[in-house]
Design a protein around this motif. Structure first.
Motif, PDB file in Angstrom:
ATOM      1  N   ALA A 164       0.829  -1.204   0.000  1.00 54.86           N
ATOM      2  CA  ALA A 164       0.000   0.000   0.000  1.00 54.86           C
ATOM      3  C   ALA A 164       0.864   1.255   0.000  1.00 54.86           C
ATOM      4  CB  ALA A 164      -0.920  -0.011   1.219  1.00 54.86           C
ATOM      5  N   LEU A 165       1.928   1.213   0.803  1.00 52.37           N
ATOM      6  CA  LEU A 165       2.756   2.405   0.929  1.00 52.37           C
ATOM      7  C   LEU A 165       3.570   2.678  -0.337  1.00 52.37           C
ATOM      8  CD1 LEU A 165       4.170   3.832   3.987  1.00 52.37           C
ATOM      9  CD2 LEU A 165       5.819   3.573   2.120  1.00 52.37           C
ATOM     10  N   THR A 166       4.172   1.635  -0.892  1.00 51.22           N
ATOM     11  CA  THR A 166       4.983   1.849  -2.100  1.00 51.22           C
ATOM     12  C   THR A 166       4.097   2.284  -3.264  1.00 51.22           C
ATOM     13  OG1 THR A 166       4.879  -0.548  -2.497  1.00 51.22           O
ATOM     14  CG2 THR A 166       6.887   0.301  -1.494  1.00 51.22           C
ATOM     15  N   GLN A 167       2.894   1.721  -3.308  1.00 50.63           N
ATOM     16  CA  GLN A 167       1.957   2.103  -4.361  1.00 50.63           C
ATOM     17  C   GLN A 167       1.590   3.589  -4.259  1.00 50.63           C
ATOM     18  OE1 GLN A 167      -1.743  -0.190  -4.285  1.00 50.63           O
ATOM     19  NE2 GLN A 167      -0.802  -1.436  -5.898  1.00 50.63           N
ATOM     20  N   LYS A 168       1.303   4.013  -3.033  1.00 54.33           N
ATOM     21  CA  LYS A 168       0.915   5.408  -2.807  1.00 54.33           C
ATOM     22  C   LYS A 168       2.078   6.349  -3.191  1.00 54.33           C
ATOM     23  CE  LYS A 168      -0.935   8.550   0.653  1.00 54.33           C
ATOM     24  NZ  LYS A 168      -1.232   8.753   2.080  1.00 54.33           N
ATOM     25  N   ALA A 169       3.281   5.947  -2.819  1.00 52.77           N
ATOM     26  CA  ALA A 169       4.453   6.778  -3.142  1.00 52.77           C
ATOM     27  C   ALA A 169       4.607   6.907  -4.661  1.00 52.77           C
ATOM     28  CB  ALA A 169       5.707   6.162  -2.531  1.00 52.77           C
ATOM     29  N   ARG A 170       4.408   5.801  -5.377  1.00 54.39           N
ATOM     30  CA  ARG A 170       4.532   5.849  -6.847  1.00 54.39           C
ATOM     31  C   ARG A 170       3.467   6.757  -7.445  1.00 54.39           C
ATOM     32  NH1 ARG A 170       5.574   0.269  -6.241  1.00 54.39           N
ATOM     33  NH2 ARG A 170       3.486  -0.351  -6.900  1.00 54.39           N
ATOM     34  N   ARG A 171       2.273   6.638  -6.891  1.00 52.26           N
ATOM     35  CA  ARG A 171       1.170   7.457  -7.412  1.00 52.26           C
ATOM     36  C   ARG A 171       1.476   8.939  -7.214  1.00 52.26           C
ATOM     37  NH1 ARG A 171      -2.679   4.744  -4.852  1.00 52.26           N
ATOM     38  NH2 ARG A 171      -2.947   6.321  -3.225  1.00 52.26           N
ATOM     39  N   LYS A 172       2.065   9.263  -6.091  1.00 56.87           N
ATOM     40  CA  LYS A 172       2.387  10.673  -5.798  1.00 56.87           C
ATOM     41  C   LYS A 172       3.725  11.090  -6.395  1.00 56.87           C
ATOM     42  CE  LYS A 172      -0.279  11.467  -1.652  1.00 56.87           C
ATOM     43  NZ  LYS A 172      -0.479  12.822  -1.218  1.00 56.87           N
ATOM     44  N   ARG A 173       4.388  10.131  -7.065  1.00 58.67           N
ATOM     45  CA  ARG A 173       5.697  10.391  -7.697  1.00 58.67           C
ATOM     46  C   ARG A 173       6.730  10.901  -6.698  1.00 58.67           C
ATOM     47  NH1 ARG A 173       5.635  12.248 -13.979  1.00 58.67           N
ATOM     48  NH2 ARG A 173       4.399  10.528 -14.762  1.00 58.67           N
ATOM     49  N   VAL A 174       6.768  10.258  -5.528  1.00 52.69           N
ATOM     50  CA  VAL A 174       7.778  10.611  -4.524  1.00 52.69           C
ATOM     51  C   VAL A 174       8.618   9.381  -4.180  1.00 52.69           C
ATOM     52  CG1 VAL A 174       6.522  12.564  -3.539  1.00 52.69           C
ATOM     53  CG2 VAL A 174       6.066  10.256  -2.657  1.00 52.69           C
ATOM     54  N   GLY A 175       8.845   8.528  -5.184  1.00 51.78           N
ATOM     55  CA  GLY A 175       9.615   7.296  -4.967  1.00 51.78           C
ATOM     56  C   GLY A 175       8.674   6.096  -4.950  1.00 51.78           C
ATOM     57  N   GLY A 176       9.101   5.047  -4.244  1.00 48.17           N
ATOM     58  CA  GLY A 176       8.228   3.883  -4.082  1.00 48.17           C
ATOM     59  C   GLY A 176       8.448   2.768  -5.089  1.00 48.17           C
ATOM     60  N   ASP A 177       9.354   2.975  -6.068  1.00 46.47           N
ATOM     61  CA  ASP A 177       9.641   1.884  -7.001  1.00 46.47           C
ATOM     62  C   ASP A 177      10.434   0.810  -6.269  1.00 46.47           C
ATOM     63  OD1 ASP A 177       8.541   3.057  -9.414  1.00 46.47           O
ATOM     64  OD2 ASP A 177      10.186   4.501  -9.259  1.00 46.47           O
ATOM     65  N   VAL A 178       9.921  -0.393  -6.304  1.00 43.11           N
ATOM     66  CA  VAL A 178      10.585  -1.466  -5.554  1.00 43.11           C
ATOM     67  C   VAL A 178      11.859  -1.876  -6.286  1.00 43.11           C
ATOM     68  CG1 VAL A 178      10.354  -3.765  -4.583  1.00 43.11           C
ATOM     69  CG2 VAL A 178       8.379  -2.215  -4.612  1.00 43.11           C
ATOM     70  N   THR A 179      12.972  -1.746  -5.575  1.00 45.22           N
ATOM     71  CA  THR A 179      14.268  -2.007  -6.213  1.00 45.22           C
ATOM     72  C   THR A 179      15.234  -2.545  -5.152  1.00 45.22           C
ATOM     73  OG1 THR A 179      16.048  -1.024  -7.520  1.00 45.22           O
ATOM     74  CG2 THR A 179      14.987   0.414  -5.928  1.00 45.22           C
ATOM     75  N   SER A 180      16.477  -2.705  -5.577  1.00 48.40           N
ATOM     76  CA  SER A 180      17.470  -3.221  -4.642  1.00 48.40           C
ATOM     77  C   SER A 180      18.304  -2.064  -4.092  1.00 48.40           C
ATOM     78  CB  SER A 180      18.386  -4.198  -5.376  1.00 48.40           C
ATOM     79  OG  SER A 180      19.172  -3.487  -6.294  1.00 48.40           O
ATOM     80  N   ASP A 181      19.192  -2.384  -3.145  1.00 46.56           N
ATOM     81  CA  ASP A 181      20.079  -1.332  -2.628  1.00 46.56           C
ATOM     82  C   ASP A 181      21.327  -1.208  -3.505  1.00 46.56           C
ATOM     83  OD1 ASP A 181      21.663  -3.513  -1.992  1.00 46.56           O
ATOM     84  OD2 ASP A 181      21.185  -3.474   0.138  1.00 46.56           O
ATOM     85  N   LYS A 182      21.294  -1.894  -4.628  1.00 50.70           N
ATOM     86  CA  LYS A 182      22.479  -2.069  -5.438  1.00 50.70           C
ATOM     87  C   LYS A 182      22.357  -1.375  -6.801  1.00 50.70           C
ATOM     88  CE  LYS A 182      24.734  -6.235  -6.884  1.00 50.70           C
ATOM     89  NZ  LYS A 182      24.670  -7.666  -6.823  1.00 50.70           N
ATOM     90  N   LEU A 183      21.190  -1.541  -7.404  1.00 51.30           N
ATOM     91  CA  LEU A 183      20.985  -1.001  -8.757  1.00 51.30           C
ATOM     92  C   LEU A 183      20.913   0.519  -8.720  1.00 51.30           C
ATOM     93  CD1 LEU A 183      20.412  -1.952 -11.698  1.00 51.30           C
ATOM     94  CD2 LEU A 183      17.987  -1.627 -11.190  1.00 51.30           C
ATOM     95  N   LYS A 184      21.648   1.142  -9.651  1.00 52.58           N
ATOM     96  CA  LYS A 184      21.606   2.602  -9.739  1.00 52.58           C
ATOM     97  C   LYS A 184      20.857   2.991 -10.996  1.00 52.58           C
ATOM     98  CE  LYS A 184      25.930   4.046  -7.589  1.00 52.58           C
ATOM     99  NZ  LYS A 184      27.255   4.567  -7.901  1.00 52.58           N
ATOM    100  N   ASP A 185      20.326   4.202 -11.007  1.00 52.82           N
ATOM    101  CA  ASP A 185      19.739   4.692 -12.247  1.00 52.82           C
ATOM    102  C   ASP A 185      20.844   4.860 -13.286  1.00 52.82           C
ATOM    103  OD1 ASP A 185      17.140   4.637 -11.405  1.00 52.82           O
ATOM    104  OD2 ASP A 185      17.144   6.705 -10.664  1.00 52.82           O
ATOM    105  N   TRP A 186      20.437   4.887 -14.530  1.00 49.42           N
ATOM    106  CA  TRP A 186      21.366   4.859 -15.664  1.00 49.42           C
ATOM    107  C   TRP A 186      21.774   6.287 -16.030  1.00 49.42           C
ATOM    108  CZ3 TRP A 186      19.231   2.939 -21.048  1.00 49.42           C
ATOM    109  CH2 TRP A 186      20.261   2.967 -21.997  1.00 49.42           C
ATOM    110  N   LEU A 187      23.048   6.558 -15.880  1.00 49.52           N
ATOM    111  CA  LEU A 187      23.567   7.882 -16.212  1.00 49.52           C
ATOM    112  C   LEU A 187      23.792   7.918 -17.730  1.00 49.52           C
ATOM    113  CD1 LEU A 187      26.611   9.456 -14.335  1.00 49.52           C
ATOM    114  CD2 LEU A 187      25.867  10.105 -16.600  1.00 49.52           C
ATOM    115  N   VAL A 188      23.054   8.750 -18.439  1.00 49.28           N
ATOM    116  CA  VAL A 188      23.144   8.706 -19.911  1.00 49.28           C
ATOM    117  C   VAL A 188      23.834   9.917 -20.524  1.00 49.28           C
ATOM    118  CG1 VAL A 188      21.174   7.166 -20.199  1.00 49.28           C
ATOM    119  CG2 VAL A 188      20.789   9.646 -20.211  1.00 49.28           C
ATOM    120  N   SER A 189      24.142  10.938 -19.726  1.00 51.67           N
ATOM    121  CA  SER A 189      24.809  12.131 -20.287  1.00 51.67           C
ATOM    122  C   SER A 189      26.237  11.830 -20.703  1.00 51.67           C
ATOM    123  CB  SER A 189      24.883  13.230 -19.229  1.00 51.67           C
ATOM    124  OG  SER A 189      23.674  13.911 -19.105  1.00 51.67           O
TER     125      SER A 189
END
Ligand SMILES: [Zn+2]
Length: 856
Positions: A425-450
């Motif tokens: 419920a909490l992660t879903q709400k966070a995603r809906r409000k666009r304040v995080g909440g995507d279930v992921t690991s402590d390892k994967l980083k977002d992809w730096l494309v610049s």
């Protein structure tokens, strides 16, 4: 002399009339078997007995063009037919093909031919991963424009591929550096931006001081040096564009379970993604009660317990202490190295609106790749101890019921829920409000494309002083690269020097604005190219959904193991994203994956590390030594490379041994996923050369028997001879079944060739009367030719040009019986095998069988 094609056309008509009850036997009287003749049967109408060097050259010259014309033709997508999409990873147009290319394309070409022979609609496309640093470095070093350097390399490599007899779907060719392609890379970037999946943030990046660019972590070796320039990599804070791959971490991790065998790559992908058990949540930062405009994102493995937050921890290396943050001084003042430090900054959770102090931890290394995490004493003894030491208030949010279940308390709307429900419920709400909440690991980083380079897809964004970053309107795409001629390789983004291009009007307020001057990582270009092949000329969208739905997923993707994580991860990410954008119905892009091994050459190295050429080494003694200095030489096998003097030039090898020999060698030397140790003298090459000679001799023997003037009469065979024929027939059936399995299941094409070699030996031992009179023998020779065709198309086309005709005549003999365990090899047309349809041959097996052979 009638051309082969016209003669073949005649025989198709003849066969059709025969199937309708035509005459049984036609005379073979006109056929001539010379002792020695110049030219080949297809060209002269006379059969050459020996498969000499000259015959091999004649065969390849004759068939090269014809095979290419025939197999490169792509029928318009007829959706009633099953499709097969075989894809080999497209090359960087460096200007020179190496043996690794030859291996991967030989495998894809062989599989493509096989599937065509089964009657599938096949695409085997080819294109160019054409953006990237080497073009720009060539521009700097040789004063060539990256575009002309790239284009001339492409032209050259296309010719090289052609000389290797590889039949790609060239009408689908794509080139990622052309605006008609990168327009759609930009389009997809904007779609990601609109979905909240592309964003900018200041980040500590790996800076290559030589190439003056940012490197991905994977481009830095274990010694902290650049994979390309070799320079010691520096750390630097820069505002960069990211693609939020963590948003799909859980979906991509879960989807791995549904993929068929990925030959060990699945485990590497799973490891790369990590255990997806928590999420990041966003915070705004305040100092002394004042909102600062700064944001912080922190991870927790127990987001359900978020109401029990006592603090938000950052590492001493966090960007807030080192970058251009307005809070840098505040944080630095609070920092006491070696201690956990409470700061005057508070973090406001954007989901719960609860506040908690920011703490700089003494330890620099957090779990995984984290540099910030949420402190929750209820779920972490370590956090509890820190909160107690620093005197931070918090509430206990988890209670354990007598039956052992854990339930939330003091957690606003989540109070009373069990932990699992609260997590969802909490992660879903966070995603809906666009304040995080995507279930992921402590390892994967977002992809730096610049990337701060010229030769890449321009990031289609405009920076406006009033509106902030604004995407370029879709109708204004592509944002084309400005023509820059002076490349220095120094001082950041070359695009920044093109002021006419940089200065523009803001698409939103029309005020003065500036274009983004970074270009994209080339992995973005290659993250969606497999979609573009399904609809390469589309001027209105990246690809048509119906075409992508028909061709996707790629049935077999072949490429190097080195792409097991990055490329395959990014490509899967784009496919998942396109699926969620309703652009394609499949979520996973690659059904089967074949990660082929390397081709290694022998290297000779002195103790000093210097590599020697083979000629400099004395191999006559018990240990190899330097011919002049007599120093001991270390002999190993390493990936082919110019600097190690162990490379082989594909053109030279093909010139010496012929296309079919090289194809067979590459397929026979090792299973695709294993490394090949290239040693032409002691290895498989003589073996595959001899096998071609044996195939030729076998067919010669058959032709001679049939041209002897004695008509084939199966009824004259003795019982023993009939049993011999029967044995060949059974042998053939088992070979067909095994070879077909190798082509479709394990891709052990080396085992397939072994089977065919054993089978041809058995046929060579057949008695003379069986060769002349047995329909089983005739059938076996034909099956052998057809099965070898995908691997050695030239010699088999020539063998088929003659034997195929004999075969069809022989088919009139009525005693062939269909056995249920017999699996004929390939359904459908063998178009390049002389223009005949193999389906017609299969008619002889019984038409009902065809329906059972439908490819699944
Ligand atoms: Zn504006």
């Amino acid at each position: 002399m009638a051309s082969a094609w016209r003669r073949l056309g005649f025989y198709v008509c003849f066969l059709k009339s025969k199937l309708n009850g035509g005459p049984d036997i036609i005379s073979r009287g006109r056929r001539v078997i010379p002792g020695c003749a110049r030219g080949i049967y297809s060209a002269t109408g006379t059969w050459t007995k020996e498969y000499t060097l000259q015959t091999r050259k004649d065969v390849e010259n004759w068939w090269h063009k014809r095979i290419k014309e025939e197999t490169s033709k792509i029928s318009e997508a007829d959706k009633s037919k099953p499709k097969f999409y075989v894809l080999s990873m497209f090359p960087y147009p460096s200007g020179k093909l190496h043996m690794g290319h030859v291996r991967v394309y030989t495998i894809s070409d062989t599989i493509a031919r096989f599937q065509k022979m089964r009657g599938m609609q096949v695409i085997n496309p080819m294109g160019w991963d054409a953006f990237g640093l080497p073009a720009e470095n060539a521009a700097i070093e040789r004063n060539l424009h990256p575009e002309s350097w790239t284009q001339s390399n492409i032209k050259h490599m296309r010719k090289q591929l052609d000389r290797l007899g590889l039949c790609f779907s060239w009408d689908r060719e794509i080139t990622t550096c052309l605006p008609d392609y990168y327009k759609w890379t930009q389009y997809l970037f904007i779609k990601l931006y609109e979905a909240g999946l592309a964003y900018q943030k200041e980040a500590l990046v790996n800076w290559d001081p030589v190439d003056q660019t940012v490197l991905a972590n994977e481009q830095v070796d274990e010694h902290g040096c650049s994979w390309r320039s070799g320079a010691k990599v520096e750390q630097k804070y820069l505002r960069q564009w990211f693609i939020k791959t963590t948003a799909y971490a859980k979906a991509m991790q879960d989807a791995l379970a549904d993929l068929p065998e990925w030959y060990g790559i699945k485990g590497m992908q799973a490891h790369w993604i990590g255990d997806c058990v928590g999420c990041h949540l966003d915070f705004t930062l305040k100092v002394d009660g004042h909102v600062t405009g700064e944001k912080l994102t922190a991870y927790t493995a127990t987001p359900e317990a978020i109401y029990g937050t006592s603090h938000v921890a950052i590492s001493p290396s966090h960007r807030l202490l080192h970058g251009h943050s307005s809070l840098k001084e505040t944080f630095r003042k609070a920092l006491v190295p070696g201690q956990d430090c409470l700061t005057p900054v508070t973090a406001v959770n954007m989901l719960t609106q609860r506040e908690a102090p920011v703490v700089i931890l003494a330890k620099a290394d957090f779990e995984g790749s984290l540099d910030s995490k949420i402190g929750i004493p209820s779920t972490s003894p370590e956090d509890a101890s820190l909160a107690q030491t620093l005197g931070l208030p918090y509430s206990e949010v988890i209670e354990t019921l007598p039956d052992g279940t854990e339930r939330l308390r003091n957690s606003a709307e989540f109070t009373g829920m069990n932990r699992q429900d609260a997590f969802l419920a909490l992660t879903q709400k966070a995603r809906r409000k666009r304040v995080g909440g995507d279930v992921t690991s402590d390892k994967l980083k977002d992809w730096l494309v610049s990337r701060q380079r010229y030769w890449g897809t321009p990031i289609p964004m405009v920076h406006c002083p009033a509106c902030g970053p604004v995407p370029v309107p879709l109708q204004d795409l592509p944002v084309t690269l400005p023509h820059i001629t002076a490349f220095t390789g120094k001082g950041g983004s070359p695009l920044a020097t093109a002021s006419d291009w940089v200065n523009c009007a803001c698409p939103r307020c029309r005020g003065a604005a500036k274009r983004e001057t970074d270009t994209m990582d080339t992995f973005v270009d290659s993250a969606w190219y497999y979609f573009r092949y399904t609809d390469p000329q589309n001027a209105h969208s990246p690809f048509n959904a119906a075409l992508a739905d028909y061709w996707m997923p790629v049935d077999l993707y072949i490429g190097g193991k080195e792409h097991a994580v990055m490329h395959l991860f990014y490509a899967r990410f784009f496919s998942h994203f396109c699926h969620d954008q309703n652009m394609v119905k499949h979520r996973e892009p690659f059904h089967k994956l074949l990660a082929q091994g390397l081709i290694k050459g022998q290297t000779f190295r002195l103790p000093s590390g210097q590599y020697l050429q083979r000629e400099e080494v004395d191999l006559t003694g018990s240990v190899p030594v330097h011919a002049n200095t007599k120093e001991t030489v270390e002999v190993t096998w390493e990936k082919m490379s110019k600097s190690k003097h162990n490379g082989v030039d594909p053109q030279e090898v093909v010139g010496r041994y012929g296309i079919d020999t090289i194809r067979l060698y590459i397929l026979f030397a090792a299973p695709p996923e294993k490394d090949i140790l290239w040693d032409v003298k002691a290895d498989a090459l003589p073996g595959v050369l001899r096998w071609q000679q044996r195939l030729w001799a076998l067919v010669t023997r058959f032709i001679e028997a049939r041209a002897s003037g004695t008509l084939p009469r199966p009824q004259v065979l003795s019982n023993e001879e009939r049993a011999e024929g029967r044995k060949l027939w059974e042998h053939k059936n088992s070979v067909i079944s095994e070879v077909t399995a190798h082509f479709t299941e394990d891709f052990s094409l080396n085992s397939a060739i072994s089977q065919l070699m054993g089978f041809s030996n058995a046929l060579l031992q057949a008695s003379q009367r069986v060769v002349l009179h047995s329909p089983e023998f005739e059938d076996a020779v034909c099956a052998l030719t057809v099965m070898a065709a995908p691997m050695a198309p030239h010699i088999t086309s020539e063998l088929w040009a003659d034997v195929g005709i004999l075969y069809r005549h022989g088919r009139a003999y009525p005693f062939f019986s269909y056995q249920p365990h017999c699996v004929p090899p390939y359904e459908g047309s063998v178009s390049h095998l002389g223009g005949f349809s193999f389906a017609i041959i299969l008619c002889c097996f019984g038409v009902s069988l065809l329906s059972k052979l439908r490819v699944t």
